[in-house]
Design an enzyme around this catalytic site. Structure first.
Site, mmCIF file in Angstrom:
data_model
loop_
_atom_site.group_PDB
_atom_site.id
_atom_site.type_symbol
_atom_site.label_atom_id
_atom_site.label_comp_id
_atom_site.label_asym_id
_atom_site.label_seq_id
_atom_site.Cartn_x
_atom_site.Cartn_y
_atom_site.Cartn_z
ATOM 1 C CE LYS A 122 -4.395 -1.240 -5.263
ATOM 2 N NZ LYS A 122 -5.431 -2.486 -5.618
ATOM 3 C CD GLU B 97 -0.087 -1.920 10.600
ATOM 4 O OE1 GLU B 97 0.679 -2.939 10.859
ATOM 5 O OE2 GLU B 97 -0.365 -1.183 11.537
ATOM 6 C CB CYS C 96 0.180 -9.768 8.385
ATOM 7 S SG CYS C 96 -1.061 -8.693 9.205
HETATM 8 P P1 ADP Z 1 -0.390 -9.758 -1.662
HETATM 9 O O1 ADP Z 1 0.537 -10.460 -2.369
HETATM 10 O O2 ADP Z 1 -0.781 -10.437 -0.181
HETATM 11 O O3 ADP Z 1 -1.695 -9.671 -2.493
HETATM 12 P P2 ADP Z 1 0.428 -7.117 -2.107
HETATM 13 O O4 ADP Z 1 1.637 -6.174 -1.193
HETATM 14 O O5 ADP Z 1 0.928 -7.509 -3.414
HETATM 15 O O6 ADP Z 1 0.050 -8.323 -1.285
HETATM 16 O O7 ADP Z 1 -0.954 -6.514 -2.248
HETATM 17 C C1 ADP Z 1 -1.591 -5.445 -1.193
HETATM 18 C C2 ADP Z 1 -2.100 -4.360 -1.886
HETATM 19 O O8 ADP Z 1 -1.019 -3.735 -2.619
HETATM 20 C C3 ADP Z 1 -3.166 -4.659 -2.994
HETATM 21 O O9 ADP Z 1 -4.257 -4.003 -2.862
HETATM 22 C C4 ADP Z 1 -2.599 -4.818 -4.364
HETATM 23 O O10 ADP Z 1 -3.120 -4.527 -5.452
HETATM 24 C C5 ADP Z 1 -1.383 -3.702 -4.133
HETATM 25 N N1 ADP Z 1 0.007 -3.481 -4.751
HETATM 26 C C6 ADP Z 1 0.637 -4.655 -5.375
HETATM 27 N N2 ADP Z 1 1.531 -3.896 -6.196
HETATM 28 C C7 ADP Z 1 1.416 -2.576 -6.150
HETATM 29 C C8 ADP Z 1 2.155 -1.603 -6.593
HETATM 30 N N3 ADP Z 1 2.992 -1.573 -7.461
HETATM 31 N N4 ADP Z 1 1.818 -0.188 -6.413
HETATM 32 C C9 ADP Z 1 0.679 -0.117 -5.568
HETATM 33 N N5 ADP Z 1 0.024 -0.975 -5.187
HETATM 34 C C10 ADP Z 1 0.347 -2.235 -5.316
#
Ligand code: ADP
Length: 484
Positions: free
Chosen positions: A181, A256, A290
């Site tokens: 994803k 990570e 990061c």
């Molecule tokens: P950032 O704030 O830098 O975007 P995130 O951790 O929110 O960092 O996003 C990293 C990845 O995690 C993206 O692919 C985002 O779509 C996904 N993501 C965010 N929230 C969720 C969730 N609740 N479950 C699964 N994947 C998530």
């Protein structure tokens, strides 16, 4: 629109179980260019059923894939690598359009990202088992290394290509399948990669790229028992959530997560080199990595000289659309990212921080931000605790090695750290004393496919790249043979 030499590398469909698809209900989400606000196109918003289907197909495909020889798998990965590099310009143009980073950085990321395909193709041929001296007469003890199975990956927008290949390459090379994803800000880089994987001959179903709402896709990936491993790059908050979600089906996890990198300049450092290193580390991808330096600790004796030279160079950095010649700092990914930098700056200034350069939104508007340096930063400021993920560098004064080690380690994170010194004893003391998975000594750039990338503390679990990165996709099977 994005102009490409090979326009077929741009697709607005997702790649599920070897087929290019739209969402069954036709639902889509827009992807925009952060430099211009232009809508580049849409991608499907898939539901849980499509993700479950991708996992089902991956499971079947993986059973055949793991039986192929490592050399055969390597051949396909090498072809994929060649195609990525042949299309480097197009892939970089796509990346700059959806992510915003300067074109030269995007080209660099395509080379870096592709290098994992090459590295793991080579490395997987050397996944050796063991024969262990026996513990009893008539018994033989062996260890087989086997692919974990179906893996799921959730990746961020800051490195739209490399964060996928760093996971998919070792997984596929050792005989796993992977459902990815990508971040919804940057899906086109991921989809273009899948087009090239298909052209390289990767059997259908081994790699899927599923686009849609993160919590929906994340729920299927973590709850589906057929997925044996989840690998994630992103924020610590979401990493914690996903780790919890994986516990019900006891999946292996690689994470990570965030960092809060200290960058220490000792009094015996080559100051000009430290200035260069600190700029490379802090402002790459507009501060959105990061491993970006987040807190710059500078020794009292050289603080003023360093601050002056550093701020003068930062003030000259060209901000703009990453597609334009000469730009070194692109836009931030979203308005929210700009607000975070603004609030950290306001907090620092309220607590006595002095702006040496920048400090405000850039006159270009949108999500452009001035590269910023703040002097007289202290432990009390938010930036000391939280990752900025933007182009702002706080300078903190220190007087002794012990003091700086204590401050540097005063963080829940432990991904990268950096220091500049020419004293061999100090180099060992700091390299061993810093609580982080990665230490850069007299360099601000540390990422390479040949070395293990990963964090300690709440920066993550596992390592990516290098020979250690292969282990994360393997299970150890102990075979005990009796009656010999
Ligand atoms: P950032 O704030 O830098 O975007 P995130 O951790 O929110 O960092 O996003 C990293 C990845 O995690 C993206 O692919 C985002 O779509 C996904 N993501 C965010 N929230 C969720 C969730 N609740 N479950 C699964 N994947 C998530």
């Amino acid at each position: 629109m994005i102009s490409l030499k090979d326009p077929s590398l741009f697709t607005q469909q997702a790649y599920v179980g070897g087929e290019w698809v739209d969402a069954p209900d036709g639902k889509t989400a827009e992807v925009t260019n952060p430099a211009t606000g232009e809508v580049l196109g849409t991608v499907p918003v898939l539901g849980r059923d499509e993700v479950a289907h991708a996992i089902d197909v991956a499971e079947k495909a993986q059973k055949l894939w793991k039986k192929r020889t490592a050399k055969e798998r390597a051949g396909i990965l090498m072809k994929w690598y060649d195609l990525m590099m042949e299309n480097q310009d197009d892939l970089a143009a796509l990346m700059t359009a959806e992510q915003g980073k300067p074109l030269t950085e995007a080209k660099g990321e395509i080379a870096y990202g592709s290098s994992f395909l090459q590295w793991f193709a080579e490395e997987a041929k050397r996944v050796y088992g063991d024969v262990i001296p026996t513990f009893a007469e008539g018994r033989r003890v062996m260890v087989l290394k086997e692919p974990i199975g179906v893996c799921a990956a959730i990746t961020p927008w800051n490195f739209p290509t490399a964060m996928i290949t760093r996971k998919a390459a070792p997984a596929l090379a050792v005989g796993c399948a992977m459902v990815v994803k990508p971040a919804m800000e940057t899906p086109y880089s991921a989809l273009a990669m899948a087009i090239l994987a298909e052209r390289a001959g990767l059997p259908k179903g081994l790699l899927s790229i599923v686009t849609g709402d993160a919590p929906v896709i994340g729920a299927e990936m973590t709850e589906n028992a057929k997925v044996r491993k989840l690998t994630f790059t992103g924020s610590t908050a979401i990493g914690r959530l996903l780790m919890r979600q994986c516990s019900d089906t006891v999946k292996k996890v690689s994470l990570e997560l965030g960092g809060n990198a200290p960058f220490i300049v000792c009094e015996d450092a080559d100051i000009d080199a430290a200035v260069e290193g600190a700029i490379a580390s802090k402002y790459r991808n507009a501060g959105q990595t990061c491993v970006c330096a987040n807190r710059l600790f500078v020794h009292d004796a050289i603080y003023d000289e360093f601050a002056e030279k550093y701020a003068a160079k930062v003030a000259k950095m060209t901000v703009g659309n990453g597609a334009d010649e000469g730009v070194v700092i692109g836009p931030l990914i979203t308005e929210k990212a700009v607000e975070k930098v603004e609030s950290q700056i306001a907090d620092a200034v309220a607590k006595g921080g002095r702006i040496l350069t920048g400090g405000k939104r850039h006159e270009k508007g949108g999500s452009f931000f001035q590269p910023t340096v703040i002097a007289d930063a202290t432990r009390e400021m938010t930036v000391f605790r939280e990752e900025t993920f933007g182009p702002m560098a706080p300078l903190i004064r220190f007087k002794t090695d012990d003091e700086v080690l204590e401050m540097a380690n005063d963080s829940e994170f432990g991904l990268a750290s950096y220091f500049y010194s020419r004293d061999i004893n100090r180099i060992w003391k700091l390299a061993e004393g810093l609580e982080s998975g990665i230490v850069g000594v007299n360099t601000g750039i540390i990422s390479t496919e040949v070395a293990p990338f990963g964090g300690v503390k709440q920066s993550g679990v596992g390592r990516e790249g290098s020979k250690y990165g292969v282990e994360d996709y393997l299970e150890v099977k102990y075979v005990c043979m009796g009656g010999v």
